[in-house]
Design a protein around this motif. Structure first.
Motif, mmCIF file in Angstrom:
data_model
loop_
_atom_site.group_PDB
_atom_site.id
_atom_site.type_symbol
_atom_site.label_atom_id
_atom_site.label_comp_id
_atom_site.label_asym_id
_atom_site.label_seq_id
_atom_site.Cartn_x
_atom_site.Cartn_y
_atom_site.Cartn_z
ATOM 1 N N LYS A 1 27.739 23.863 -6.058
ATOM 2 C CA LYS A 1 27.240 25.160 -5.596
ATOM 3 C C LYS A 1 28.324 26.238 -5.707
ATOM 4 N N LEU A 2 29.582 25.835 -5.443
ATOM 5 C CA LEU A 2 30.686 26.799 -5.498
ATOM 6 C C LEU A 2 31.269 26.961 -6.901
ATOM 7 N N LYS A 3 30.703 26.163 -7.847
ATOM 8 C CA LYS A 3 31.174 26.181 -9.249
ATOM 9 C C LYS A 3 32.669 25.842 -9.348
ATOM 10 N N ILE A 4 33.082 24.833 -8.576
ATOM 11 C CA ILE A 4 34.457 24.329 -8.630
ATOM 12 C C ILE A 4 34.421 23.036 -9.443
ATOM 13 N N PRO A 5 35.088 22.973 -10.592
ATOM 14 C CA PRO A 5 34.912 21.840 -11.514
ATOM 15 C C PRO A 5 35.488 20.508 -11.030
ATOM 16 N N ALA B 1 18.984 22.935 -0.332
ATOM 17 C CA ALA B 1 18.383 24.188 0.133
ATOM 18 C C ALA B 1 19.213 24.805 1.256
ATOM 19 N N ALA B 2 19.751 23.956 2.132
ATOM 20 C CA ALA B 2 20.590 24.451 3.243
ATOM 21 C C ALA B 2 21.850 25.126 2.718
ATOM 22 N N MET B 3 22.525 24.467 1.764
ATOM 23 C CA MET B 3 23.745 25.027 1.197
ATOM 24 C C MET B 3 23.456 26.323 0.449
ATOM 25 N N GLU B 4 22.363 26.309 -0.299
ATOM 26 C CA GLU B 4 22.002 27.503 -1.080
ATOM 27 C C GLU B 4 21.838 28.710 -0.154
ATOM 28 N N ASN B 5 21.138 28.488 0.949
ATOM 29 C CA ASN B 5 20.934 29.564 1.904
ATOM 30 C C ASN B 5 22.235 30.050 2.514
ATOM 31 N N LEU B 6 23.085 29.123 2.918
ATOM 32 C CA LEU B 6 24.354 29.504 3.572
ATOM 33 C C LEU B 6 25.296 30.222 2.606
ATOM 34 N N LEU B 7 25.333 29.769 1.368
ATOM 35 C CA LEU B 7 26.233 30.381 0.397
ATOM 36 C C LEU B 7 25.712 31.745 -0.076
ATOM 37 N N LYS B 8 24.406 31.912 -0.025
ATOM 38 C CA LYS B 8 23.797 33.186 -0.408
ATOM 39 C C LYS B 8 24.081 34.255 0.641
ATOM 40 N N SER B 9 24.092 33.814 1.914
ATOM 41 C CA SER B 9 24.286 34.781 3.006
ATOM 42 C C SER B 9 25.769 34.857 3.375
ATOM 43 N N MET C 1 36.473 26.018 2.349
ATOM 44 C CA MET C 1 37.861 26.380 2.095
ATOM 45 C C MET C 1 38.584 25.280 1.316
ATOM 46 N N ILE C 2 38.453 24.018 1.764
ATOM 47 C CA ILE C 2 39.181 22.945 1.070
ATOM 48 C C ILE C 2 38.625 22.721 -0.334
ATOM 49 N N THR C 3 37.323 22.978 -0.504
ATOM 50 C CA THR C 3 36.713 22.819 -1.836
ATOM 51 C C THR C 3 37.246 23.882 -2.789
ATOM 52 N N LYS C 4 37.380 25.112 -2.315
ATOM 53 C CA LYS C 4 37.850 26.210 -3.165
ATOM 54 C C LYS C 4 39.294 26.026 -3.619
ATOM 55 N N ILE C 5 40.098 25.290 -2.832
ATOM 56 C CA ILE C 5 41.495 25.091 -3.237
ATOM 57 C C ILE C 5 41.700 23.743 -3.944
ATOM 58 N N GLY C 6 40.576 23.122 -4.359
ATOM 59 C CA GLY C 6 40.675 21.924 -5.190
ATOM 60 C C GLY C 6 40.766 20.609 -4.440
ATOM 61 N N LEU C 7 40.530 20.633 -3.113
ATOM 62 C CA LEU C 7 40.628 19.407 -2.323
ATOM 63 C C LEU C 7 39.253 18.888 -1.906
ATOM 64 N N GLY C 8 38.241 19.298 -2.646
ATOM 65 C CA GLY C 8 36.866 18.967 -2.255
ATOM 66 C C GLY C 8 36.333 17.678 -2.840
ATOM 67 N N GLY C 9 37.170 16.657 -2.915
ATOM 68 C CA GLY C 9 36.690 15.341 -3.328
ATOM 69 C C GLY C 9 36.182 14.566 -2.127
ATOM 70 N N LYS C 10 35.902 13.273 -2.335
ATOM 71 C CA LYS C 10 35.424 12.451 -1.221
ATOM 72 C C LYS C 10 36.575 12.150 -0.267
ATOM 73 N N GLN C 11 36.225 11.919 0.987
ATOM 74 C CA GLN C 11 37.214 11.561 2.010
ATOM 75 C C GLN C 11 37.077 10.065 2.329
ATOM 76 N N GLY C 12 38.182 9.344 2.192
ATOM 77 C CA GLY C 12 38.105 7.891 2.340
ATOM 78 C C GLY C 12 37.296 7.299 1.208
ATOM 79 N N ARG C 13 36.440 6.314 1.532
ATOM 80 C CA ARG C 13 35.615 5.692 0.474
ATOM 81 C C ARG C 13 34.478 6.600 0.045
ATOM 82 N N GLY C 14 34.132 7.557 0.891
ATOM 83 C CA GLY C 14 33.060 8.498 0.537
ATOM 84 C C GLY C 14 31.669 7.952 0.768
ATOM 85 N N SER C 15 31.588 6.692 1.215
ATOM 86 C CA SER C 15 30.266 6.078 1.423
ATOM 87 C C SER C 15 29.740 6.320 2.837
#
Length: 299
Positions: free
Chosen positions: A238-242, A291-299, A176-190
């Motif tokens: 995977k969600l094709k969000i640029p 592979a996990a994401m691909e499966n979940l997004l496909k279903s 959901m957050i990725t689709k609305i453009g908030l899908g960047g790293k959280q904090g330092r992301g490391s």
């Protein structure tokens, strides 16, 4: 098999019930609000008629516990602690009373028992366990679970990482957050994210039940932890969000207040490896995140 799942109405319990029912097992759910014929009332604190269900059970699975997705003020802290420890203790009391005890008892725990770690890969043998609210909850939980031993009851604590599925848990929120453009790293992301596909979670539980030599603590996580930055980048792709806006720590602090949660859930580095599962011969269906994401997004 006759399988009892205590606290089985949440995301993990629903998926385990479906998984084992489809394999023709009898599954009974202990819950505060029974609605179906296979659900039995309990309050997770006191012995009641529910305890009779444990007699001649093959498997007992305890998933009971208040969600940690809340603010850590004193009332919630106490509920997080008591819901886990009290339910484990009262189940132990019920097991003690059984003439024919469950053959195996799997009790929920958490990969959060290990310290924040970006470099050290925590296995069951060499994992570093620290001292803060979340880690101490896990320690008390496991201590209550392993306190009593019965030769006829094999006990396994499931140190589970973030479970990815479409019908609950973290993945729908991340989408959901990725689709609305908030899908960047959280904090330092490391910070490292240890995860497991819901299908592999169910398979791992079945594997542990079937393999009588497995007891003690087991890390329930895929062998490919990734950084938070890599996780969000893969999901955007995977969600094709640029693009995805990054969220610095100060923004997360404000957001966590508004959403009634804690930043620890996003910022703690959980760097965990399923050493015992792999050495026992378990094969993951989704060992890598793509592979996990691909499966979940496909279903």
């Amino acid at each position: 098999m006759k399988i009892i799942i205590a606290g089985g109405t949440g995301f993990l319990g629903e998926n385990l019930e479906k998984y084992f029912t489809e394999k023709k097992n009898q599954v009974y759910i202990l819950t505060r609000h029974p609605k179906r014929s296979n659900e039995i009332h309990w309050d997770a604190k006191t012995i009641g008629a529910w305890a009779d269900a444990l007699e001649k059970a093959d498997v007992l699975i305890n998933l009971t516990g208040k969600s940690v997705d809340c603010r850590y003020h004193e009332k919630n802290k106490q509920e997080i602690y008591s819901s886990r420890v009290d339910s484990t203790r009262i189940l132990q009391e019920a097991v003690n009373r059984c003439i024919h005890k469950p053959k195996v008892w799997l009790n929920a725990s958490s990969a959060t028992i290990y310290v924040h770690s970006e470099k050290n890969l925590n296995t069951e043998e060499n994992g570093i366990i620290g001292d803060d609210f979340s880690m101490n909850i896990c320690k008390s939980w496991e201590e209550a679970f392993f306190k009593t031993e019965h030769n006829e009851v094999r006990k396994v604590a499931l140190r589970t990482s973030i479970v990815l599925g479409n019908n609950g848990g973290a993945f729908p929120k991340l989408k959901m957050i990725t689709k609305i453009g908030l899908g960047g790293k959280q904090g330092r992301g490391s910070q490292m994210v240890s995860w497991i596909h819901i299908d592999d979670f169910c398979k791992a539980v079945e594997w542990i039940i079937s393999n009588e030599h497995i007891s003690g603590t087991v890390n329930i996580t895929a062998p490919g932890p990734v950084t938070n930055e890599a996780l969000m980048r893969k999901l955007r792709k995977k969600l094709k969000i640029p693009f995805g806006l990054n969220a610095p720590v100060w923004q997360l602090e404000i957001a966590s207040l508004l959403l009634n949660t804690e930043t620890e859930l996003l910022l703690k580095s959980r760097h965990v490896y399923p050493d015992r599962l792999l050495k026992s011969g378990f094969r993951f269906s989704y060992p890598d995140l793509d592979a996990a994401m691909e499966n979940l997004l496909k279903s």
